[in-house]
Write a protein that holds these residues in place. Structure first.
Motif, PDB file in Angstrom:
ATOM      1  N   UNK A   1      40.977 -36.666 -57.796  1.00 51.03           N
ATOM      2  CA  UNK A   1      41.918 -37.147 -57.186  1.00 51.03           C
ATOM      3  C   UNK A   1      40.964 -37.180 -55.854  1.00 51.03           C
ATOM      4  N   UNK A   2      42.133 -38.385 -54.816  1.00 51.63           N
ATOM      5  CA  UNK A   2      40.898 -39.119 -53.449  1.00 51.63           C
ATOM      6  C   UNK A   2      40.510 -37.795 -52.747  1.00 51.63           C
ATOM      7  N   UNK A   3      41.978 -36.266 -52.921  1.00 54.84           N
ATOM      8  CA  UNK A   3      42.078 -34.844 -51.969  1.00 54.84           C
ATOM      9  C   UNK A   3      40.467 -34.241 -52.294  1.00 54.84           C
ATOM     10  N   UNK A   4      40.448 -34.208 -53.627  1.00 55.03           N
ATOM     11  CA  UNK A   4      39.198 -33.502 -53.759  1.00 55.03           C
ATOM     12  C   UNK A   4      38.172 -34.168 -54.010  1.00 55.03           C
ATOM     13  N   UNK A   5      37.497 -35.113 -54.561  1.00 49.68           N
ATOM     14  CA  UNK A   5      36.367 -35.720 -54.294  1.00 49.68           C
ATOM     15  C   UNK A   5      35.643 -35.592 -52.194  1.00 49.68           C
ATOM     16  N   UNK A   6      37.616 -36.045 -51.135  1.00 56.57           N
ATOM     17  CA  UNK A   6      36.904 -35.685 -49.898  1.00 56.57           C
ATOM     18  C   UNK A   6      36.291 -34.272 -49.573  1.00 56.57           C
ATOM     19  N   UNK A   7      37.134 -33.109 -49.973  1.00 54.44           N
ATOM     20  CA  UNK A   7      36.738 -32.437 -50.131  1.00 54.44           C
ATOM     21  C   UNK A   7      35.478 -31.191 -50.453  1.00 54.44           C
ATOM     22  N   UNK A   8      35.325 -31.436 -51.719  1.00 54.60           N
ATOM     23  CA  UNK A   8      33.728 -31.326 -51.626  1.00 54.60           C
ATOM     24  C   UNK A   8      32.970 -31.953 -51.129  1.00 54.60           C
ATOM     25  N   UNK A   9      32.836 -33.026 -50.535  1.00 52.96           N
ATOM     26  CA  UNK A   9      32.143 -33.198 -49.362  1.00 52.96           C
ATOM     27  C   UNK A   9      32.309 -32.475 -48.306  1.00 52.96           C
ATOM     28  N   UNK A  10      33.796 -32.304 -47.986  1.00 52.50           N
ATOM     29  CA  UNK A  10      33.459 -30.771 -46.600  1.00 52.50           C
ATOM     30  C   UNK A  10      34.141 -31.681 -45.785  1.00 52.50           C
ATOM     31  N   UNK A  11      35.176 -33.071 -45.845  1.00 48.48           N
ATOM     32  CA  UNK A  11      35.576 -33.655 -45.103  1.00 48.48           C
ATOM     33  C   UNK A  11      37.369 -33.500 -44.954  1.00 48.48           C
ATOM     34  N   UNK A  12      37.381 -34.820 -43.855  1.00 53.63           N
ATOM     35  CA  UNK A  12      39.244 -35.090 -44.157  1.00 53.63           C
ATOM     36  C   UNK A  12      39.611 -36.479 -45.254  1.00 53.63           C
ATOM     37  N   UNK A  13      40.722 -36.634 -46.458  1.00 55.82           N
ATOM     38  CA  UNK A  13      40.813 -37.489 -46.805  1.00 55.82           C
ATOM     39  C   UNK A  13      40.459 -38.654 -46.152  1.00 55.82           C
ATOM     40  N   UNK A  14      40.677 -38.767 -44.637  1.00 57.29           N
ATOM     41  CA  UNK A  14      41.099 -39.239 -44.243  1.00 57.29           C
ATOM     42  C   UNK A  14      40.092 -40.357 -43.338  1.00 57.29           C
ATOM     43  N   UNK A  15      39.120 -39.541 -44.041  1.00 51.61           N
ATOM     44  CA  UNK A  15      37.706 -39.837 -43.488  1.00 51.61           C
ATOM     45  C   UNK A  15      36.994 -40.540 -44.435  1.00 51.61           C
ATOM     46  N   UNK A  16      37.112 -39.867 -45.760  1.00 52.85           N
ATOM     47  CA  UNK A  16      36.500 -40.440 -46.649  1.00 52.85           C
ATOM     48  C   UNK A  16      35.682 -41.962 -46.486  1.00 52.85           C
ATOM     49  N   UNK A  17      36.110 -42.745 -46.427  1.00 54.69           N
ATOM     50  CA  UNK A  17      35.680 -44.070 -45.363  1.00 54.69           C
ATOM     51  C   UNK A  17      34.282 -44.081 -45.293  1.00 54.69           C
ATOM     52  N   UNK A  18      34.652 -43.588 -44.216  1.00 56.10           N
ATOM     53  CA  UNK A  18      33.448 -43.296 -43.142  1.00 56.10           C
ATOM     54  C   UNK A  18      32.747 -42.467 -43.187  1.00 56.10           C
ATOM     55  N   UNK A  19      32.332 -41.440 -43.879  1.00 59.12           N
ATOM     56  CA  UNK A  19      31.600 -40.598 -44.506  1.00 59.12           C
ATOM     57  C   UNK A  19      30.982 -41.571 -45.616  1.00 59.12           C
ATOM     58  N   UNK A  20      31.313 -41.325 -46.491  1.00 58.55           N
ATOM     59  CA  UNK A  20      30.082 -42.607 -47.454  1.00 58.55           C
ATOM     60  C   UNK A  20      29.211 -43.856 -46.941  1.00 58.55           C
ATOM     61  N   UNK A  21      30.419 -44.390 -45.890  1.00 58.20           N
ATOM     62  CA  UNK A  21      29.622 -45.553 -45.961  1.00 58.20           C
ATOM     63  C   UNK A  21      29.063 -44.920 -44.374  1.00 58.20           C
ATOM     64  N   UNK A  22      28.975 -43.893 -44.210  1.00 60.74           N
ATOM     65  CA  UNK A  22      27.631 -43.541 -42.692  1.00 60.74           C
ATOM     66  C   UNK A  22      26.806 -42.585 -44.200  1.00 60.74           C
TER      67      UNK A  22
END
Length: 485
Positions: free
Chosen positions: A71-92
């Motif tokens: 789930x997208x939300x699980x992946x964001x949770x593993x990084x420690x971010x909101x799901x809406x920030x997932x692409x920006x965080x990965x890109x950074x």
């Protein structure tokens, strides 16, 4: 970004599985689930709802886990971010990699146990997933190799069929690993590789980054963790692998050797054909004490999302460099998270969406269909995108069609053959040749009245239902329902 879940130490696979267990997102199967088909069937039934841990699969001592990134939300949770920030965080992270930190040989957990002259069919519990798969497959192995010229590593996930005691056939697509192997093969040399199984969610995600050649994805993993990733040198070659991995297979790709591989059920939810593929000769297997084997069920959400999120982050960055009005992108599940791209766009001038479409096609050859919608449409909701196409798109005006372009070689519709002077051209010659379709589903920049104004009820987003709804249905109302007059 965070280094781990409630800890100062970097996240490991075991930390993440414990977190899923503590939050009721991991279930344990009964011991002895069959490696052939049954294990994959169980994992598929629970796909995107629970990760599954399989003790003693097929009677093997090493357990298997599947579905822990579904789930997208699980992946964001593993990084420690909101799901809406997932692409920006990965890109950074992809744009700001952290060089890895090497630890001394013998100190890495992944090298605690060493199997020399291993029989792959005995040492590891390797499942057979789909009905017509040609045999057991490693589906979650990070293949790591070094550029024979520069020495810089590349990380990818490739499907690997275990053919015998110590030989495995591998699919190499036209990407960096294939380029490294061609360099070595032209010199008549083998290419040393390591196949890493059982890594933390952040390293697994980083392995799928769409990065230029000679950009080590393990450094992107470090950026996602917020600290340099600990790596260790392999025992039989110079490849560096994540020190906290569960299992490492060391070997080398053999020059001028090909062996049959496939059929195999791939991400488009069809089987790829049986063909002669490159071959890995296994040298050594190392692993942790009591290791955990990770398998990805092909074409299910863990498989699809691992490919989607890094691609989306790359596509968003690429499009925004030319079109600041691009606000979001989404590779749809219906398009197997590879082929159909939805783009949210704030249009300023007529014609811009068609330019966005063309730019998207040039961003990645897998993309087969691009739909551009306005900024009032949620690209993560397929029903909203379909609504935009239904009410803002006319095929004779808003369709972009490109024939004969390079697409995905795993798309079965590109291999149907074509008639030339009465004869059918061979499938191999046409594999991956695809038509591209773009849909401009945006409203006009200027329009009369409210003809393109989206219907909205004032206060619908703010209404407090608890303040306006009663607590249950009282007897008078129930009595009213009981009378027809």
């Amino acid at each position: 970004m965070t280094e781990s879940l409630n800890s100062a130490a970097p996240l490991t696979l075991r930390h993440w599985l414990r977190h899923l267990a503590d939050t009721d997102r991991l279930v344990v199967a009964r011991s002895g689930v069959a490696l052939k088909h049954q294990l994959a069937a169980v994992a598929k039934r629970l796909d995107a709802s629970k990760a599954v841990f399989f003790p003693q699969p097929g009677g093997h001592a090493i357990p298997i886990v599947s579905g822990f990134m579904a789930r997208r939300s699980w992946i964001a949770e593993a990084i420690g971010i909101k799901e809406s920030d997932l692409l920006a965080s990965f890109r950074h992270a992809a744009e700001n990699p952290l060089p890895w930190r090497e630890v001394a040989a013998g100190s890495a957990p992944c090298q605690t146990v060493v199997h020399r002259d291993p029989d792959m069919r005995v040492v590891l519990p390797i499942p057979t997933h789909s009905e017509h798969d040609s045999g057991p497959y490693i589906t979650a192995g990070l293949v790591i190799a070094r550029n024979p010229v520069t020495g810089i590593q590349n990380v990818s996930i490739n499907r690997i069929q275990v053919n015998s005691k110590d030989r495995m056939a591998v699919l190499l697509l036209p990407r960096h690993l294939q380029a490294f192997f061609r360099m070595a093969e032209e010199q008549g040399l083998p290419l040393p590789v390591a196949i890493v199984i059982g890594v933390d969610p952040l390293t697994l995600l980083a392995s799928q980054a769409i990065a230029p050649i000679d950009h080590d994805e393990l450094e992107i993993a470090g950026a996602l963790h917020g600290v340099p990733l600990a790596v260790v040198k392999c025992l039989t070659n110079d490849v560096r692998v994540p020190a906290n991995a569960e299992i490492v297979i060391e070997g080398h790709l053999l020059p001028a050797v090909r062996e049959p591989e496939g059929p195999f059920g791939e991400f488009p939810k069809y089987y790829s054909s049986r063909e002669n593929r490159e071959v890995i000769q296994v040298d050594v297997v190392t692993h942790r004490s009591k290791p955990i084997f990770h398998t990805i069920v092909p074409a299910e959400m863990e498989h699809l999302l691992l490919g989607a999120i890094p691609r989306e982050a790359t596509l968003l960055g690429h499009l925004q460099r030319s079109f600041p009005g691009v606000l979001d992108v989404h590779l749809s599940v219906g398009g197997v998270c590879r082929y159909h791209l939805f783009v949210k766009f704030r249009k300023q001038r007529e014609g811009e969406p068609k330019n966005v479409i063309l730019c998207a096609f040039g961003s990645h050859y897998d993309i087969k269909q691009v739909t551009v919608v306005d900024d009032d449409v949620d690209v993560h909701d397929p029903a909203q995108v379909e609504w935009a196409v239904a009410t803002r798109f006319q095929a004779d005006r808003d369709l972009v069609l490109i024939s004969g372009a390079l697409g995905s070689v795993l798309d079965p519709s590109t291999t149907t053959g074509a008639h030339t002077q009465g004869e059918v051209t061979s499938v191999g010659r046409l594999q991956g040749i695809s038509a591209k379709m773009g849909l401009d589903a945006t409203r006009p920049v200027k329009y009369e009245g409210h003809v393109f104004t989206k219907v909205k009820i004032p206060g619908e987003d703010q209404v407090d239902l608890s303040a306006v709804l009663a607590d249950g249905i009282d007897a008078d109302i129930l009595d009213l329902f009981a009378h027809d007059i």
